[in-house]
Design an enzyme around this catalytic site. Structure first.
Site, short mmCIF file in Angstrom:
data_model
loop_
_atom_site.label_atom_id
_atom_site.label_comp_id
_atom_site.label_asym_id
_atom_site.label_seq_id
_atom_site.Cartn_x
_atom_site.Cartn_y
_atom_site.Cartn_z
N ASP A 154 51.46 44.52 64.07
CA ASP A 154 50.36 44.57 63.12
C ASP A 154 49.29 45.53 63.62
O ASP A 154 49.40 46.12 64.70
CB ASP A 154 49.78 43.16 62.92
CG ASP A 154 50.78 42.21 62.27
OD1 ASP A 154 51.56 42.68 61.42
OD2 ASP A 154 50.79 41.03 62.65
N HIS A 168 55.06 49.23 60.55
CA HIS A 168 54.37 47.95 60.39
C HIS A 168 55.31 46.75 60.54
O HIS A 168 54.85 45.60 60.60
CB HIS A 168 53.68 47.89 59.03
CG HIS A 168 52.29 47.36 59.09
ND1 HIS A 168 51.94 46.24 59.80
CD2 HIS A 168 51.13 47.80 58.53
CE1 HIS A 168 50.65 46.00 59.68
NE2 HIS A 168 50.12 46.94 58.91
#
Length: 441
Positions: free
Chosen positions: A416, A412
């Site tokens: 995104d 992450h």
């Protein structure tokens, strides 16, 4: 004048810093030739034989089987007895194959000198040893576990090369594959060291401890990499069920027309994933942390595609270098070639490291889905489940379709959910409508 040369464990490449001694191929007092393999070691990448850069007589063996030796530490000491040292080819995979058969043991006190024709009195026993044709360390290990003498085997491979199937046939014929041998084979297939029986009791559970198994070799490397991945990478997972009916039909049609050249389903999915990475390059990156704690996202101009492969030594990740420029057919050929090398224990360290994105086909184990662990230090891994017949809505009508689940686990920090979801949807659409995507590749 005799001079003792100390051979240090060489740099095995690809960031490997240590190796476990599996088996010495020589003993103190033996004569060795330049490039003759002297020890079998196991690294995090493979089981390999290390050749000597010196000729002479073995003076000291630095370590016992099972011990771990760091790169740069003494491995073996050789008295050269005034002989000139040769090639210096001490990297794994180098050295002449003939040299391994030219070493002669030093004549011990009371032992008769060899006749003038060069044949030693023990020639009935030693001649087969000199002609022994075994390339794969895994074959040697398999034979030891089943108690099979390799010198008694006539190899069925090219030029008499001894293959695993040859060992297995002899073991079955001679009854060597008994319970103990089978247990050893099972442990080898699991990629772990032999378990040590114990009669101790576990204090927390009160149960007897059946055994203790050292974590080393490939299992140690996998454990370290997986722990580091889970500790350092904030991962997230997205998945989607995909109608693969058209892709399955496409491959079946190719297989009918060109049975020897039809790419596998995994090769097609690999090709789609590579096209997806060109569109979403954030997933083909890695995060590097400097000594001061600052971080950078490193992007690559190209893709080295790793794929998870289960072997007797455990899980390894061969990688297809420059995969982004390959067709589905070329990818299929490399998948087969590298998987065979990994299974036979012949993959070089460079074959098992350097990937930038990994594909994990856990469908071969009959599994529908899995939240895989990212192959550190990469940023993502794409998982492929098994393809099943399932009810599926097609233009408002219920039908039976070929359905597969695709799972993407991603770092992450590099992107995104929108990027991860976009990539996964791109691959899913390609699987559902392969014709339109392949037309653009």
């Amino acid at each position: 004048m005799t001079m003792t040369r100390e051979f240090l464990l060489p740099d095995l490449g690809e960031g490997l810093t240590e190796a476990e001694l599996v088996r010495w191929l020589v003993a103190v007092g033996d004569s060795v030739a330049v490039d003759q393999p002297v020890v079998e070691v196991e690294t995090a990448k493979a089981v390999v034989e290390v050749p000597s850069p010196y000729a002479g007589v073995v003076a000291v063996l630095h370590g016992e089987p099972g011990q771990t030796v760091d790169v740069g530490r003494p491995l073996i000491s050789i008295d050269d007895a005034g002989k000139s040292a040769g090639s210096g080819n001490v990297l794994i995979g180098y050295g002449t194959s003939e040299a391994a058969t030219q070493g002669r043991k030093r004549r011990r006190k009371g032992q008769a000198a060899p006749p003038s024709n060069g044949v030693r009195p023990e020639s009935v026993e030693s001649a087969p040893q000199q002609a022994l044709r075994v390339v794969s360390p895994l074959v040697r290990k398999f034979a030891r576990e089943l108690g099979v003498d390799l010198h008694s085997i006539k190899g069925s491979g090219p030029d008499g090369l001894i293959m695993r199937r040859d060992v297995n046939l002899v073991a079955q014929a001679e009854g060597h594959a008994a319970e103990t041998g089978q247990a050893g084979q099972t442990r080898a297939a699991a990629g772990v060291a032999s378990a040590t029986p114990t009669s101790a009791t576990d204090p927390s559970t009160g149960l007897p401890i059946a055994s203790r198994t050292p974590v080393r070799g490939i299992r140690k490397a996998v454990a370290q990499a997986m722990s580091r991945s889970r500790t350092e990478i904030p991962e997230a997972t997205v998945w989607v069920d995909v109608d693969a009916t058209e892709l399955v039909a496409l491959r079946e049609d190719l297989k009918r027309r060109e049975p020897e050249r039809a790419p596998s389903l995994l090769a097609f999915i690999a090709r789609f994933a590579l096209a997806g990475l060109a569109k979403y390059p954030e997933l083909n990156t890695r995060v590097e942390t400097a000594e001061d704690g600052s971080q950078e996202i490193v992007a690559f101009d190209g893709v080295n595609l790793g794929f998870a492969a289960q072997t007797q030594r455990g899980l390894v990740v061969p990688n297809i270098r420059g995969a982004h420029g390959m067709s589905a057919r070329a990818l299929d050929a490399e998948l087969r070639r590298l998987a065979a090398l990994a299974r036979d224990g012949k993959a070089a360290p460079s074959d098992l490291s350097g990937s930038t994105f990994t594909l994990n086909n856990y469908g071969v184990f009959g599994v529908d889905g899995s939240a895989a662990i990212i192959n550190y230090p990469e940023a993502a891994i794409l998982g492929v489940g098994r393809i099943l017949d399932r009810p599926w809505a097609v233009e408002g009508q219920l039908a039976v379709r070929k359905v597969v689940q695709l799972t993407l686990v991603f770092d992450h920090r590099v992107c995104d959910g929108g990027t991860a979801g976009g990539f996964l949807r791109f691959v899913a659409d390609a699987v559902e409508h392969p014709g339109s995507i392949l037309a653009d590749l």
